[in-house]
Write an enzyme that holds these catalytic residues in place. Structure first.
Site, PDB file in Angstrom:
ATOM      1  N   LYS A 232       0.864  -1.181   0.000  1.00 50.16           N
ATOM      2  CA  LYS A 232       0.000   0.000   0.000  1.00 50.16           C
ATOM      3  C   LYS A 232       0.904   1.236   0.000  1.00 50.16           C
ATOM      4  CE  LYS A 232      -1.851   2.954   1.889  1.00 50.16           C
ATOM      5  NZ  LYS A 232      -1.793   4.383   1.475  1.00 50.16           N
TER       6      LYS A 232
ATOM      7  N   GLU B 180      10.052   2.169  10.416  1.00 53.38           N
ATOM      8  CA  GLU B 180      11.014   3.255  10.147  1.00 53.38           C
ATOM      9  C   GLU B 180      10.199   4.540  10.167  1.00 53.38           C
ATOM     10  OE1 GLU B 180      13.384   2.474   6.683  1.00 53.38           O
ATOM     11  OE2 GLU B 180      14.269   0.704   7.567  1.00 53.38           O
TER      12      GLU B 180
ATOM     13  N   CYS C 165      13.567  11.543   6.008  1.00 54.62           N
ATOM     14  CA  CYS C 165      13.483  11.321   7.467  1.00 54.62           C
ATOM     15  C   CYS C 165      14.823  11.563   8.146  1.00 54.62           C
ATOM     16  CB  CYS C 165      13.039   9.898   7.732  1.00 54.62           C
ATOM     17  SG  CYS C 165      14.184   8.717   7.017  1.00 54.62           S
TER      18      CYS C 165
ATOM     19  N   GLU D 296       9.143  17.356  14.252  1.00 51.93           N
ATOM     20  CA  GLU D 296       9.524  17.120  12.855  1.00 51.93           C
ATOM     21  C   GLU D 296       8.671  17.992  11.935  1.00 51.93           C
ATOM     22  OE1 GLU D 296       8.227  13.470  10.725  1.00 51.93           O
ATOM     23  OE2 GLU D 296      10.380  13.172  10.380  1.00 51.93           O
TER      24      GLU D 296
END
Ligand SMILES: NC(=O)c1ccc[n+]([C@@H]2O[C@H](COP(=O)([O-])OP(=O)(O)OC[C@H]3O[C@@H](n4cnc5c(N)ncnc54)[C@H](O)[C@@H]3O)[C@@H](O)[C@H]2O)c1
Ligand SMILES: O=C/C=C/C=C(\O)C(=O)O
Length: 490
Positions: free
Chosen positions: A182, A258, A292, A394
């Site tokens: 997905k 992750e 990231c 973030e």
């Protein structure tokens, strides 16, 4: 001016067939807001059918294949991507607006490498064994075997769409699993092209399945709630990881996460100044800050602080922002208007928190179709405290905050004072300091005088809110297989 042909409708790929969804959603270009394609959204029933097809394929021809035979098939998938290299470049560019050169030098080559690396690692891996003498003079012989987990749910993000999907697919398939993938709703194109390659290679029906849709209440959540899945390999936001963990908790499914990061770059006065400026410009603005591993926190030793801020400002303002196919373009747009709204909300928050704006902090006005896109300028702040939200949360855009520090112990404590633990970049010419600090930083990955230099055999992943587990090299072989120990009395 570059023009982009709208692509055809993107289908699902379930049990070896390209099929429509129960409805469609729009895939919008972040370059100029035009309609790239209409994408099939999988219903819950179609997600269940994909998982059942994957389950059935395990006991078909796929389940009988030897490791070398599977590895050979993975190489044929890599060959298939190579043969359609420019189409994969176009697919990544259409969805993300990234510079063509980035897709050509990173995204597509890494997809090929992901399949080839894990095909070869699987084909050359050896198992453990040991002998145990018994009091009666007999001997126990222990050895291990790797078996597939079963059906693996692979859920991937939009920032490096093909790279991160294939980073999971390579080892998952090489270890004999079947998969239901997905990809992000923001970036469906390259995954759909990959389904065409998988189909052409002739993977048995049900081995690879592709469903499109969203997260909560859509294909993503439906997938994690299928009882037949054995594991979830997920890359994305930390809060999404938490939601997936809850969804699979009752079934005690294996997970590899992750997740997010708020990574630091640390520049000592003894560093190679020009290399550090270039390295931090790359680690803060690469892929428009949508990696990231990017450095959104930069700490610079006080004696060079002012000089470093000025130099990074100059680099940021020199970055070429433009259409994907423009010569020398270095920055594209953010992936969507929705994500740009998030980044712009932090630009506004920084003003409220009292940041000094060194450069950027706004939207570039082009006076052309790009004004309908999702562009922002590279942005640098100073002057915020370590408790500021812009220094702790973030943002996932082309932005960093630079703060001065005075000594190793101080900067180490500040670097580690984070809810994340993914990556860190240290810039210093003192080898002893580099090793001393690197092992005391609470992140899964530390680069010294470098950033995002990758060897696919090394462990990759983070701690705290940055994730669970490690992938890469044998760590991927371990995650994507069930290891059994067999003990024989000789
Ligand atoms: N650690 C890493 O290696 C790494 C790599 C890339 C991106 N990321 C992180 O990913 C984030 C950006 O990517 P994103 O916006 O696509 O992340 P996201 O979490 O919003 O979405 C990631 C994927 O999960 C799906 N999803 C969302 N909610 C779900 C749910 N409840 N159940 C099942 N699936 C669900 C989405 O549809 C998408 O396919 C950033 O936080 C970034 O740090 C981490
Ligand atoms: O945005 C995060 C990037 C992750 C990169 C990898 O997992 C890799 O390079 O293998």
């Amino acid at each position: 001016m570059a023009t982009y042909q709208s692509a055809p409708d993107l289908p699902l790929y379930i049990d070896g067939q390209f099929v429509d969804g129960f409805r469609q959603f729009d895939n919008i270009s972040p370059v100029d807001g035009h309609l790239v394609s209409r994408v099939a959204e999988a219903s819950e029933a179609q997600v269940a059918a994909a998982v059942k097809a994957a389950q059935a394929a395990l006991s078909g021809p796929w389940g009988q294949l030897s490791v070398p035979a599977r590895a050979a098939l993975m190489h044929r998938v890599a060959d298939g991507i190579e043969a359609r290299f420019e189409e994969f470049v176009a697919a990544e560019v259409a969805d993300t607006g990234r510079p063509e050169n980035l897709a050509r030098t990173l995204d597509v080559p890494r997809a090929i490498a992901n399949f080839r690396t894990f095909a070869d690692l699987a084909a050359t891996s050896v198992s453990e064994c040991c002998e145990t003498p018994q009091a009666d003079g007999g001997l126990l012989f222990n050895y291990t075997v790797r078996k597939p987990l079963g059906v693996v749910a692979v859920i991937s993000p939009w920032n490096l769409p093909l790279l991160l999907l294939t980073w999971k697919l390579g080892p998952a398939l090489a270890m004999g699993n079947t998969v239901v993938c997905k990809p992000s709703e923001e970036t469906p194109s390259s995954a759909t092209l990959l389904a065409e390659v998988m189909h052409a290679v002739g993977l048995p029906a049900g081995v690879f399945n592709l469903i499109h849709g969203f997260g909560p209440g859509s294909a993503g959540e439906f997938l994690t709630r299928q009882p037949e899945i054995a594991a979830v390999s997920f890359t994305g936001e930390s809060r999404t990881g938490s939601a997936i963990m809850k969804a699979v908790a009752d079934g005690v499914k294996e997970v590899s996460f992750e997740l997010g990061g708020k990574n630091a770059a640390v520049v000592f006065a003894d560093a190679d100044f020009d290399a550090a400026v270039a390295g931090v410009a790359r680690s803060s603005f690469f892929n428009t800050g949508q990696v990231c591993l990017c450095s959104e926190r930069v700490y610079v030793e006080r004696p060079i602080f002012d000089r470093f801020v000025a130099a990074l400002k100059e680099r940021a303002e020199a970055l070429k922002i433009g259409y994907p196919n423009e010569a020398g373009v270095e920055l594209g747009p953010l992936v969507s208007q929705k994500h740009r709204d998030k980044v712009l909300s932090y630009f506004a928050l920084a003003r409220t928190e009292g940041a000094n704006l060194i450069t950027g902090g706004d939207v570039p006005l082009f006076g052309d179709a790009r004004d309908n896109g999702s562009w922002v300028r590279p942005t640098i702040w100073t002057g915020l405290g370590d408790d500021a939200r812009c220094v702790r949360e973030e943002i996932f855009g082309p932005v960093c905050h630079i703060a001065p520090f005075d000594d190793e112990e101080e900067v180490l404590a500040r670097v580690n004072d984070s809810q994340y633990g993914l990556a860190c970049a240290l810039w210093t010419s003192q080898v002893g300091r580099a090793h001393r600090l690197a092992r005391r930083v609470h992140t899964g990955i530390v680069w010294v005088n470098s950033w995002y230099a990758r060897d696919l055999r090394t462990p990759f992943g983070g701690s705290k809110l940055s994730g669970m587990g490690r992938e890469g090299g044998r760590h991927s072989l371990d995650f994507y297989s069930e290891i059994s120990n067999i003990c024989i009395k000789l």
